[in-house]
Scaffold this motif. Structure first.
Motif, short mmCIF file in Angstrom:
data_model
loop_
_atom_site.label_atom_id
_atom_site.label_comp_id
_atom_site.label_asym_id
_atom_site.label_seq_id
_atom_site.Cartn_x
_atom_site.Cartn_y
_atom_site.Cartn_z
N LEU A 73 0.81 -1.22 0.00
CA LEU A 73 0.00 0.00 0.00
C LEU A 73 0.84 1.27 0.00
N MET A 83 -5.47 5.55 2.95
CA MET A 83 -4.43 4.78 3.63
C MET A 83 -4.76 4.59 5.11
N THR A 86 -7.90 2.28 5.41
CA THR A 86 -7.52 0.91 5.08
C THR A 86 -6.68 0.31 6.20
#
Length: 112
Positions: A73, A83, A86
């Motif tokens: 990521l 970000m 997640t």
């Protein structure tokens, strides 16, 4: 707040460190301070010992998975909000996985 962008990677590394510590220095006796502590795991010494070993392995695998996903990521060009969201979602999922799988293993092993 920029450090939260690497939340999956950082939490994965933290889980790996915690699993190493618990593997190297497992809690020997049932306690309320250290180790995998649930009602099921604390009901007997045999369950306690099993839960410590099992949860440590699951924590290690969750840490590895989070670290790999986090590394991937961080290479993607995504927004800060994505970000963080997640990372938090993956951390919660990892914790749920650890608890559910350990409780299920305790039930399967000791309630037959």
């Amino acid at each position: 707040m920029e450090y939260l962008v690497n939340l999956p990677l950082l939490s994965g590394l933290l889980l790996l460190a915690a699993s190493f510590i618990q593997y190297r220095w497992p809690p020997k006796k049932i306690n309320d301070l250290y180790g995998y502590r649930t009602k099921a795991s604390k009901s007997s010494q045999e369950r306690w010992d099993f839960a410590q070993q099992y949860s440590t392995r699951k924590m290690c695998w969750a840490g590895i998975a989070l670290s790999i996903i986090g590394a991937i990521l961080t290479m993607l060009d995504t927004s800060y909000a994505f970000m963080v969201a997640t990372g938090l979602a993956l951390l919660v999922i990892s914790c749920i996985y650890l608890i559910v799988s350990t409780e299920r293993a305790l039930k399967n092993k000791f309630e037959k």
